[in-house]
Structure formats: structure tokens, C-alpha cells
Design a protein around this motif. Sequence first.
Motif, PDB file in Angstrom:
ATOM      1  N   SER A 157       3.916   5.474  -5.690  1.00 16.07           N
ATOM      2  CA  SER A 157       4.216   5.257  -7.099  1.00 16.07           C
ATOM      3  C   SER A 157       3.191   6.377  -7.868  1.00 16.07           C
ATOM      4  O   SER A 157       3.451   6.569  -9.168  1.00 16.07           O
ATOM      5  CB  SER A 157       3.649   3.848  -7.456  1.00 16.07           C
ATOM      6  OG  SER A 157       4.438   2.888  -6.992  1.00 16.07           O
ATOM      7  N   LYS A 158       2.359   6.923  -7.142  1.00 12.99           N
ATOM      8  CA  LYS A 158       1.457   8.001  -7.825  1.00 12.99           C
ATOM      9  C   LYS A 158       2.458   9.146  -8.427  1.00 12.99           C
ATOM     10  O   LYS A 158       2.002  10.002  -8.863  1.00 12.99           O
ATOM     11  CB  LYS A 158       0.245   8.490  -6.688  1.00 12.99           C
ATOM     12  CG  LYS A 158      -0.806   7.345  -6.804  1.00 12.99           C
ATOM     13  CD  LYS A 158      -2.085   7.952  -5.855  1.00 12.99           C
ATOM     14  CE  LYS A 158      -1.804   7.902  -4.582  1.00 12.99           C
ATOM     15  NZ  LYS A 158      -3.130   8.452  -3.880  1.00 12.99           N
ATOM     16  N   TYR A 159       3.482   9.152  -7.638  1.00 14.16           N
ATOM     17  CA  TYR A 159       4.504  10.408  -7.688  1.00 14.16           C
ATOM     18  C   TYR A 159       5.576  10.016  -8.428  1.00 14.16           C
ATOM     19  O   TYR A 159       6.875  10.587  -8.526  1.00 14.16           O
ATOM     20  CB  TYR A 159       4.452  11.095  -6.346  1.00 14.16           C
ATOM     21  CG  TYR A 159       3.275  11.394  -5.748  1.00 14.16           C
ATOM     22  CD1 TYR A 159       2.410  12.268  -6.265  1.00 14.16           C
ATOM     23  CD2 TYR A 159       2.805  10.639  -4.616  1.00 14.16           C
ATOM     24  CE1 TYR A 159       1.109  12.307  -5.786  1.00 14.16           C
ATOM     25  CE2 TYR A 159       1.544  10.704  -4.049  1.00 14.16           C
ATOM     26  CZ  TYR A 159       0.623  11.538  -4.756  1.00 14.16           C
ATOM     27  OH  TYR A 159      -0.655  11.545  -4.091  1.00 14.16           O
ATOM     28  N   GLU A 160       5.316   8.849  -9.002  1.00 12.56           N
ATOM     29  CA  GLU A 160       6.576   8.157  -9.751  1.00 12.56           C
ATOM     30  C   GLU A 160       7.147   9.163 -10.757  1.00 12.56           C
ATOM     31  O   GLU A 160       8.317   9.272 -10.803  1.00 12.56           O
ATOM     32  CB  GLU A 160       5.888   6.986 -10.676  1.00 12.56           C
ATOM     33  CG  GLU A 160       7.068   6.136 -11.286  1.00 12.56           C
ATOM     34  CD  GLU A 160       6.265   4.771 -11.755  1.00 12.56           C
ATOM     35  OE1 GLU A 160       5.333   5.057 -12.539  1.00 12.56           O
ATOM     36  OE2 GLU A 160       6.866   3.876 -11.494  1.00 12.56           O
ATOM     37  N   SER A 161       6.329   9.917 -11.596  1.00 16.71           N
ATOM     38  CA  SER A 161       6.956  10.998 -12.498  1.00 16.71           C
ATOM     39  C   SER A 161       7.778  11.801 -11.852  1.00 16.71           C
ATOM     40  O   SER A 161       8.468  12.395 -12.647  1.00 16.71           O
ATOM     41  CB  SER A 161       5.848  11.535 -12.969  1.00 16.71           C
ATOM     42  OG  SER A 161       5.041  12.595 -12.115  1.00 16.71           O
TER      43      SER A 161
ATOM     44  N   ARG B 266       0.946  14.396   3.402  1.00 19.19           N
ATOM     45  CA  ARG B 266       0.791  13.653   2.295  1.00 19.19           C
ATOM     46  C   ARG B 266      -0.317  14.380   1.288  1.00 19.19           C
ATOM     47  O   ARG B 266       0.188  14.392  -0.062  1.00 19.19           O
ATOM     48  CB  ARG B 266       0.296  12.039   2.598  1.00 19.19           C
ATOM     49  CG  ARG B 266       1.352  11.085   2.843  1.00 19.19           C
ATOM     50  CD  ARG B 266       0.904   9.757   2.935  1.00 19.19           C
ATOM     51  NE  ARG B 266      -0.340   9.509   3.623  1.00 19.19           N
ATOM     52  CZ  ARG B 266      -0.617   9.244   4.936  1.00 19.19           C
ATOM     53  NH1 ARG B 266       0.410   9.271   5.583  1.00 19.19           N
ATOM     54  NH2 ARG B 266      -1.751   9.255   5.337  1.00 19.19           N
TER      55      ARG B 266
ATOM     56  N   GLU C 250       0.802  -1.156   0.008  1.00 20.47           N
ATOM     57  CA  GLU C 250      -0.093  -0.088   0.093  1.00 20.47           C
ATOM     58  C   GLU C 250       0.818   1.335   0.072  1.00 20.47           C
ATOM     59  O   GLU C 250       0.332   2.501  -0.464  1.00 20.47           O
ATOM     60  CB  GLU C 250      -0.977   0.013   1.129  1.00 20.47           C
ATOM     61  CG  GLU C 250      -2.075  -1.120   1.215  1.00 20.47           C
ATOM     62  CD  GLU C 250      -2.892  -1.052   2.321  1.00 20.47           C
ATOM     63  OE1 GLU C 250      -3.219  -0.084   3.016  1.00 20.47           O
ATOM     64  OE2 GLU C 250      -3.213  -2.432   2.666  1.00 20.47           O
TER      65      GLU C 250
ATOM     66  N   ALA D  32       0.574  15.385  -2.444  1.00 18.09           N
ATOM     67  CA  ALA D  32      -0.426  15.130  -3.589  1.00 18.09           C
ATOM     68  C   ALA D  32      -0.632  16.412  -4.442  1.00 18.09           C
ATOM     69  O   ALA D  32      -0.618  16.399  -5.443  1.00 18.09           O
ATOM     70  CB  ALA D  32      -1.649  14.556  -2.942  1.00 18.09           C
TER      71      ALA D  32
ATOM     72  N   ASP E  69       2.217   1.550  -3.523  1.00 18.53           N
ATOM     73  CA  ASP E  69       1.059   2.137  -4.287  1.00 18.53           C
ATOM     74  C   ASP E  69       1.111   3.606  -4.341  1.00 18.53           C
ATOM     75  O   ASP E  69       0.997   4.396  -5.187  1.00 18.53           O
ATOM     76  CB  ASP E  69      -0.126   1.336  -3.911  1.00 18.53           C
ATOM     77  CG  ASP E  69       0.015   0.001  -4.635  1.00 18.53           C
ATOM     78  OD1 ASP E  69       1.068  -0.451  -5.297  1.00 18.53           O
ATOM     79  OD2 ASP E  69      -0.837  -0.915  -4.249  1.00 18.53           O
ATOM     80  N   TRP E  70       1.138   4.032  -3.008  1.00 19.87           N
ATOM     81  CA  TRP E  70       0.874   5.630  -2.717  1.00 19.87           C
ATOM     82  C   TRP E  70       2.167   6.338  -3.391  1.00 19.87           C
ATOM     83  O   TRP E  70       1.907   7.273  -4.334  1.00 19.87           O
ATOM     84  CB  TRP E  70       0.747   5.971  -1.222  1.00 19.87           C
ATOM     85  CG  TRP E  70       0.266   7.469  -1.032  1.00 19.87           C
ATOM     86  CD1 TRP E  70      -0.652   8.087  -0.946  1.00 19.87           C
ATOM     87  CD2 TRP E  70       1.333   8.367  -0.795  1.00 19.87           C
ATOM     88  NE1 TRP E  70      -0.820   9.186  -0.781  1.00 19.87           N
ATOM     89  CE2 TRP E  70       0.520   9.606  -0.736  1.00 19.87           C
ATOM     90  CE3 TRP E  70       2.812   8.515  -0.744  1.00 19.87           C
ATOM     91  CZ2 TRP E  70       1.197  10.943  -0.385  1.00 19.87           C
ATOM     92  CZ3 TRP E  70       3.201   9.746  -0.834  1.00 19.87           C
ATOM     93  CH2 TRP E  70       2.468  10.888  -0.323  1.00 19.87           C
TER      94      TRP E  70
ATOM     95  N   ALA F  71       2.054  17.770  -6.424  1.00 23.47           N
ATOM     96  CA  ALA F  71       2.349  16.771  -7.579  1.00 23.47           C
ATOM     97  C   ALA F  71       1.641  17.422  -8.788  1.00 23.47           C
ATOM     98  O   ALA F  71       1.967  17.205  -9.901  1.00 23.47           O
ATOM     99  CB  ALA F  71       1.824  15.341  -7.404  1.00 23.47           C
ATOM    100  N   ASP F  72       0.625  18.206  -8.438  1.00 23.58           N
ATOM    101  CA  ASP F  72      -0.063  19.005  -9.524  1.00 23.58           C
ATOM    102  C   ASP F  72       0.447  20.233  -9.958  1.00 23.58           C
ATOM    103  O   ASP F  72      -0.071  20.762 -10.944  1.00 23.58           O
ATOM    104  CB  ASP F  72      -1.440  19.311  -9.085  1.00 23.58           C
ATOM    105  CG  ASP F  72      -2.357  17.860  -8.957  1.00 23.58           C
ATOM    106  OD1 ASP F  72      -2.097  16.892  -9.833  1.00 23.58           O
ATOM    107  OD2 ASP F  72      -3.487  17.878  -8.278  1.00 23.58           O
TER     108      ASP F  72
END
Lengths: 111, 111
Positions: A88-92, B22, A82, B26, A85-86, B29-30
Motif C-alpha cells: 500500500s505504500k506504493y499505492e500511488s 523490495r 503486513e 522503495a 500494508d507494505w 517509488a521516490d
Amino acid sequence: MTVQQMAQLDATFSALSDGTRRAIVARLADGEATLSDLATPFDMSLTAVSKHLRVLSDAGLVDIEKRGRTRHCRLRGAPIKEAVDWLSKYESFWIDRFDALARHLAKEDSE
Amino acid sequence: MTVQQMAQLDATFSALSDGTRRAIVARLADGEATLSDLATPFDMSLTAVSKHLRVLSDAGLVDIEKRGRTRHCRLRGAPIKEAVDWLSKYESFWIDRFDALARHLAKEDSE
DNA sequence: ACTTTACTCAACCAATTAGTTGACTATAAT
DNA sequence: ATTATAGTCAACTAATTGGTTGAGTAAAGT
């Protein structure tokens, strides 16, 4: 993201924010171990290691099974997944730095 | 693993162990945002958000640039990558069986 | 020039954390 | 039966965390 998922991430990241606990996780990746086994390398009381293990257990990262007078600990992967996964959302934000960091780490390894 | 790398992981996981932080990650990241931008969605003082941002900044996750009277924040990926790298060492514990098998076969194919 | 905006800083508070020690319980070995 | 082992529990301590408020500063808008 549910409140429980948030709380799980809180617990997972918090559990992993301590070097002793990360070392315990690393050790358990090599296989099951008892509390005494886990405590041996550390320069702290058994009680202290027991508390760290409790944090890991509460976060669901470690499963503790009572067997006679020993406690046998196993690593559980689900919460780690988990967390990954979290992240990985900011992988870029980090993926394009792969080569640079890989070179950096390889260089440090060889030193 | 060096002492500094350990301290960096401590700081990264610790920074990410708070839901507010967090959410800030997030949001960033935008794209870039000021402290006031970041503070708006939260039901807490600007000072509190400023402190969270300082934690992220100290951990190297966020870059803060002073521009006039505003502070502009950007996400930095390197520490996140280090965290993912650490977690990846225990991949076999969290990756689901199907993926693990696929990976295993892919590895065999390439050998 | 005055006011508003975007913050910082210091002081404080309550809760949590990471460690300790000493006393205890339960199991296993002799 | 006694002793050693494996671990828990409660109480304590010092440091850290996540929040607050009130006062102050620096830049921008009017």
C-alpha cells in the motif's frame, strides 16, 4: 522496519510466489481443511503438499492443528495484512490505473 | 484465472520476496534512478544488483531504459496492483474487526 | 588518443526449492 | 487382532537463486 519484519515479508511473499500454495490459501479461505482435503485437487504426492503447507505454516499464513490422525489447517490473516500494508505504500503507482485494469479484467472475465 | 495471470503473480510475489529487491522498489517509488544509483547503498557487486534489477524487470515491476551508457529505471504499478487484487480477495481474514465492521455497515448503508 | 565510467556477460559456487520414493508411526475402523 | 488411513521423515534429484570474479564493451570525460 526491523530485521524480523523484513524476514516476515520475505517469508510471506516467498510463500505466496507459488501457485500451489496460493491455491491452498484460496481453499482455506472457504474454511478449515485437513491436509488430505487440501492435497486432493493436486496432481502431486501428499508429501509434496505437506511440504507446501509447512512453508505456509512457517510463514505464519496457516495454522496447523493436530487432531487425532488428521491435521486441520486454518488461514491466518496477520502476515497477509503486513504484505498488503507494505504494498500500500506504493499505492500511488497503481491506484490511478484502477479503471483501466478493472475494465481489462472485466473483459477477460467475460471471455 | 489464466495461466499467464498465475505466472505473473508467481513472478511478482517472487520478485518481492527479496529484501534487496523490495528496497529497490522503495527507492524507485521516490523517482527514476540509474543502476549505479540503485547499487550504491548495497554491500554487493554491481553485477548482483543488476541481476536483482533484471528479476524486477522480468516481472514487469520495473522498466529499464538505456540512455547513453546508463540504464534508467522506473517503477511500474500494474503488477503490484494485480498482487494487491489477489490479496484483497482474502481481506476478510486480515482486516481488523473494527474496519471490517465499518465496511460492512457502509455496505449496508449503500444498499 | 587515452582513461574512466557504466555497465554486460560467462563461468562458477553454495544454498535452497520443488518434487520424488520408500520406510515408518500413530490413529481409527472392522 | 488386523487392516486401512493420515501423515511424517530421510534420502535423493534436478532446477533455481543469490552471490562472486574476471574479462569485455560502449559511451563520456580529459
